[in-house]
Write a protein that holds these residues in place. Structure first.
Motif, PDB file in Angstrom:
ATOM      1  N   VAL A 275      63.258 -83.805 -53.125  1.00 16.45           N
ATOM      2  CA  VAL A 275      64.234 -84.703 -53.733  1.00 16.45           C
ATOM      3  C   VAL A 275      65.649 -84.161 -53.558  1.00 16.45           C
ATOM      4  CG1 VAL A 275      65.027 -85.696 -55.912  1.00 16.45           C
ATOM      5  CG2 VAL A 275      62.589 -85.674 -55.366  1.00 16.45           C
ATOM      6  N   MET A 276      65.836 -82.850 -53.759  1.00 18.57           N
ATOM      7  CA  MET A 276      67.153 -82.243 -53.594  1.00 18.57           C
ATOM      8  C   MET A 276      67.647 -82.383 -52.160  1.00 18.57           C
ATOM      9  SD  MET A 276      68.535 -81.137 -56.304  1.00 18.57           S
ATOM     10  CE  MET A 276      68.281 -80.516 -57.957  1.00 18.57           C
ATOM     11  N   GLN A 277      66.753 -82.255 -51.186  1.00 16.90           N
ATOM     12  CA  GLN A 277      67.142 -82.426 -49.791  1.00 16.90           C
ATOM     13  C   GLN A 277      67.579 -83.861 -49.520  1.00 16.90           C
ATOM     14  OE1 GLN A 277      63.708 -81.091 -47.639  1.00 16.90           O
ATOM     15  NE2 GLN A 277      64.240 -78.912 -47.814  1.00 16.90           N
ATOM     16  N   GLY A 278      66.863 -84.819 -50.106  1.00 17.71           N
ATOM     17  CA  GLY A 278      67.240 -86.219 -49.938  1.00 17.71           C
ATOM     18  C   GLY A 278      68.611 -86.502 -50.523  1.00 17.71           C
ATOM     19  N   ILE A 279      68.868 -85.970 -51.712  1.00 15.56           N
ATOM     20  CA  ILE A 279      70.184 -86.158 -52.336  1.00 15.56           C
ATOM     21  C   ILE A 279      71.268 -85.472 -51.519  1.00 15.56           C
ATOM     22  CG2 ILE A 279      71.575 -85.634 -54.383  1.00 15.56           C
ATOM     23  CD1 ILE A 279      69.032 -85.923 -56.040  1.00 15.56           C
ATOM     24  N   GLY A 280      70.962 -84.298 -50.983  1.00 10.81           N
ATOM     25  CA  GLY A 280      71.925 -83.576 -50.148  1.00 10.81           C
ATOM     26  C   GLY A 280      72.323 -84.380 -48.924  1.00 10.81           C
ATOM     27  N   MET A 281      71.348 -84.975 -48.241  1.00  8.03           N
ATOM     28  CA  MET A 281      71.657 -85.794 -47.068  1.00  8.03           C
ATOM     29  C   MET A 281      72.465 -87.032 -47.449  1.00  8.03           C
ATOM     30  SD  MET A 281      68.225 -85.567 -44.665  1.00  8.03           S
ATOM     31  CE  MET A 281      67.080 -86.050 -45.957  1.00  8.03           C
TER      32      MET A 281
ATOM     33  N   MET B 222      72.518 -89.830 -60.527  1.00 11.16           N
ATOM     34  CA  MET B 222      71.159 -89.631 -60.008  1.00 11.16           C
ATOM     35  C   MET B 222      70.826 -88.148 -59.906  1.00 11.16           C
ATOM     36  SD  MET B 222      70.523 -92.597 -57.149  1.00 11.16           S
ATOM     37  CE  MET B 222      71.964 -92.184 -56.150  1.00 11.16           C
ATOM     38  N   LEU B 223      71.785 -87.380 -59.391  1.00  9.72           N
ATOM     39  CA  LEU B 223      71.577 -85.944 -59.242  1.00  9.72           C
ATOM     40  C   LEU B 223      71.430 -85.274 -60.611  1.00  9.72           C
ATOM     41  CD1 LEU B 223      71.516 -83.413 -57.462  1.00  9.72           C
ATOM     42  CD2 LEU B 223      74.005 -83.370 -57.567  1.00  9.72           C
ATOM     43  N   ASP B 224      72.326 -85.615 -61.531  1.00 11.12           N
ATOM     44  CA  ASP B 224      72.287 -85.001 -62.862  1.00 11.12           C
ATOM     45  C   ASP B 224      71.038 -85.417 -63.629  1.00 11.12           C
ATOM     46  OD1 ASP B 224      74.689 -83.922 -62.195  1.00 11.12           O
ATOM     47  OD2 ASP B 224      75.898 -85.086 -63.608  1.00 11.12           O
ATOM     48  N   GLY B 225      70.655 -86.676 -63.488  1.00 10.56           N
ATOM     49  CA  GLY B 225      69.454 -87.146 -64.184  1.00 10.56           C
ATOM     50  C   GLY B 225      68.210 -86.429 -63.718  1.00 10.56           C
ATOM     51  N   PHE B 226      68.101 -86.212 -62.418  1.00  7.26           N
ATOM     52  CA  PHE B 226      66.937 -85.510 -61.882  1.00  7.26           C
ATOM     53  C   PHE B 226      66.918 -84.056 -62.336  1.00  7.26           C
ATOM     54  CE2 PHE B 226      65.009 -82.902 -58.536  1.00  7.26           C
ATOM     55  CZ  PHE B 226      63.712 -83.396 -58.580  1.00  7.26           C
ATOM     56  N   THR B 227      68.071 -83.388 -62.223  1.00  7.42           N
ATOM     57  CA  THR B 227      68.112 -81.980 -62.631  1.00  7.42           C
ATOM     58  C   THR B 227      67.919 -81.847 -64.143  1.00  7.42           C
ATOM     59  OG1 THR B 227      70.544 -82.093 -62.749  1.00  7.42           O
ATOM     60  CG2 THR B 227      69.570 -81.237 -60.721  1.00  7.42           C
ATOM     61  N   ALA B 228      68.320 -82.869 -64.918  1.00  8.85           N
ATOM     62  CA  ALA B 228      68.112 -82.821 -66.365  1.00  8.85           C
ATOM     63  C   ALA B 228      66.627 -82.780 -66.705  1.00  8.85           C
ATOM     64  CB  ALA B 228      68.775 -84.029 -67.037  1.00  8.85           C
ATOM     65  N   ILE B 229      65.810 -83.449 -65.894  1.00 13.26           N
ATOM     66  CA  ILE B 229      64.359 -83.392 -66.103  1.00 13.26           C
ATOM     67  C   ILE B 229      63.867 -81.952 -65.967  1.00 13.26           C
ATOM     68  CG2 ILE B 229      62.119 -84.160 -65.234  1.00 13.26           C
ATOM     69  CD1 ILE B 229      63.465 -86.715 -64.257  1.00 13.26           C
TER      70      ILE B 229
ATOM     71  N   ARG C  33      56.275 -79.640 -65.994  1.00 10.52           N
ATOM     72  CA  ARG C  33      57.218 -79.145 -64.994  1.00 10.52           C
ATOM     73  C   ARG C  33      56.871 -79.680 -63.602  1.00 10.52           C
ATOM     74  NH1 ARG C  33      58.110 -72.725 -66.495  1.00 10.52           N
ATOM     75  NH2 ARG C  33      58.780 -73.058 -68.648  1.00 10.52           N
ATOM     76  N   MET C  34      57.917 -80.025 -62.851  1.00  9.60           N
ATOM     77  CA  MET C  34      57.721 -80.512 -61.488  1.00  9.60           C
ATOM     78  C   MET C  34      57.338 -79.371 -60.564  1.00  9.60           C
ATOM     79  SD  MET C  34      60.741 -83.227 -60.702  1.00  9.60           S
ATOM     80  CE  MET C  34      60.839 -84.780 -61.579  1.00  9.60           C
ATOM     81  N   SER C  35      56.595 -79.738 -59.539  1.00  8.17           N
ATOM     82  CA  SER C  35      56.242 -78.731 -58.544  1.00  8.17           C
ATOM     83  C   SER C  35      57.460 -78.395 -57.698  1.00  8.17           C
ATOM     84  CB  SER C  35      55.119 -79.246 -57.639  1.00  8.17           C
ATOM     85  OG  SER C  35      55.581 -80.319 -56.834  1.00  8.17           O
ATOM     86  N   GLN C  36      57.450 -77.223 -57.122  1.00  7.75           N
ATOM     87  CA  GLN C  36      58.563 -76.798 -56.280  1.00  7.75           C
ATOM     88  C   GLN C  36      58.730 -77.714 -55.083  1.00  7.75           C
ATOM     89  OE1 GLN C  36      60.849 -74.547 -56.879  1.00  7.75           O
ATOM     90  NE2 GLN C  36      61.872 -74.973 -54.933  1.00  7.75           N
ATOM     91  N   GLY C  37      57.626 -78.238 -54.563  1.00  8.35           N
ATOM     92  CA  GLY C  37      57.679 -79.119 -53.404  1.00  8.35           C
ATOM     93  C   GLY C  37      58.423 -80.408 -53.704  1.00  8.35           C
ATOM     94  N   ILE C  38      58.122 -81.040 -54.854  1.00  8.83           N
ATOM     95  CA  ILE C  38      58.807 -82.273 -55.239  1.00  8.83           C
ATOM     96  C   ILE C  38      60.285 -82.008 -55.464  1.00  8.83           C
ATOM     97  CG2 ILE C  38      59.011 -84.024 -57.041  1.00  8.83           C
ATOM     98  CD1 ILE C  38      56.004 -83.817 -57.451  1.00  8.83           C
TER      99      ILE C  38
END
Length: 259
Positions: A34-40, A159-166, A25-30
């Motif tokens: 990443v979500m903030q970067g995608i949001g921008m 990109m967004l879906d692939g990351f959240t799929a992880i 599992r990814m850390s909350q920080g990562i």
């Protein structure tokens, strides 16, 4: 190719899901960074899309009328209720499976384990399908692919879906991978339908409709980005009727002008 963006989107979910099954599992920080970067990036993409139209009045009118229609129809609440009903149904089936397993003898333990696994698969499939299919980007991206053969929106969504799929696969299991089938069928149907409609319109009219839908859609994309940045909760789903209003407004304005 109208379906190329949809194919890339579905493949990204499969790849992300497979990574989620094998990675920790990814850390909350990562995840947050990443979500903030995608949001921008979504805010920047939406802004560039909106600048394609100079008819600001039509954009505002579409958003106002579409927002009123979306609120009257309670689009977002309806989608939330659908998700809750599906989740309750999955939980009920899973609970029934667990109750049946508890009543079995120890000789049937392997079969009971299989039922539990099926419940987990259904849970992951239902929840991630809703997340990936219910949203402005799925509709906008598919429309853009069908009307113009442009896939930037679906590339970003991939990109967004692939990351959240992880993330989802690491917690919900293999059911996340099966949501890629639902995404392909849903977005593919929209893209093919848009492509068929485009062949029936004059090129000048089609270009104008695409421009206005793209501009209004850019506003919605920015709304998604703002939601990801957690700056403010925007009911983007309730603004989805704005896309239909914009598409109808273009030939209507031309007809009124000619008359």
């Amino acid at each position: 190719m109208a379906l190329w963006g949809t194919i890339v989107n579905a493949a990204a979910i499969i790849i992300g899901g497979l990574l989620g099954l094998v990675l920790q599992r990814m850390s909350q920080g990562i995840r947050s960074t990443v979500m903030q970067g995608i949001g921008m990036a979504l805010v920047a993409l939406g802004f560039s899309m909106t600048l394609k139209s100079s008819n600001f009045l039509l954009i505002v009118s579409s958003l106002v009328l579409g927002g009123v229609l979306g609120e009257l129809l309670q689009v977002e609440r309806g989608l939330e209720r659908l998700g809750q009903q599906l989740e309750r149904a999955v939980n009920a089936l899973t609970g029934a499976g667990k109750s049946a397993a508890a009543n079995r003898s120890h000789t049937d333990s392997g079969e009971a384990s299989g039922e539990k696994k099926q419940g987990r698969i259904a849970f992951g499939f239902v929840n991630t399908t809703l997340i990936y299919c219910v949203g402005a980007m799925a509709i906008l991206g598919a429309l853009d692919g069908g009307l113009r053969g442009q896939h930037e929106i679906l590339y970003t969504k991939a990109m967004l879906d692939g990351f959240t799929a992880i993330i989802f696969a690491s917690t919900m299991g293999v059911g996340v991978l099966f949501s890629s089938v639902a995404v392909f069928l849903y977005q593919g149907a929209i893209a093919l339908a848009a492509s068929g409609i485009a062949s029936l319109l004059a090129q000048d009219m089609l270009n104008e409709i695409i421009t206005q839908i793209t501009a209004v859609g850019g506003i919605l994309i920015m709304g998604i980005g703002i939601n990801l940045l957690e700056l403010r909760k925007i009911n983007v789903a309730n603004l989805l009727p704005s896309l239909l209003i914009a598409a109808i407004a273009v030939p209507l304005v031309h007809w009124i002008s000619a008359w």
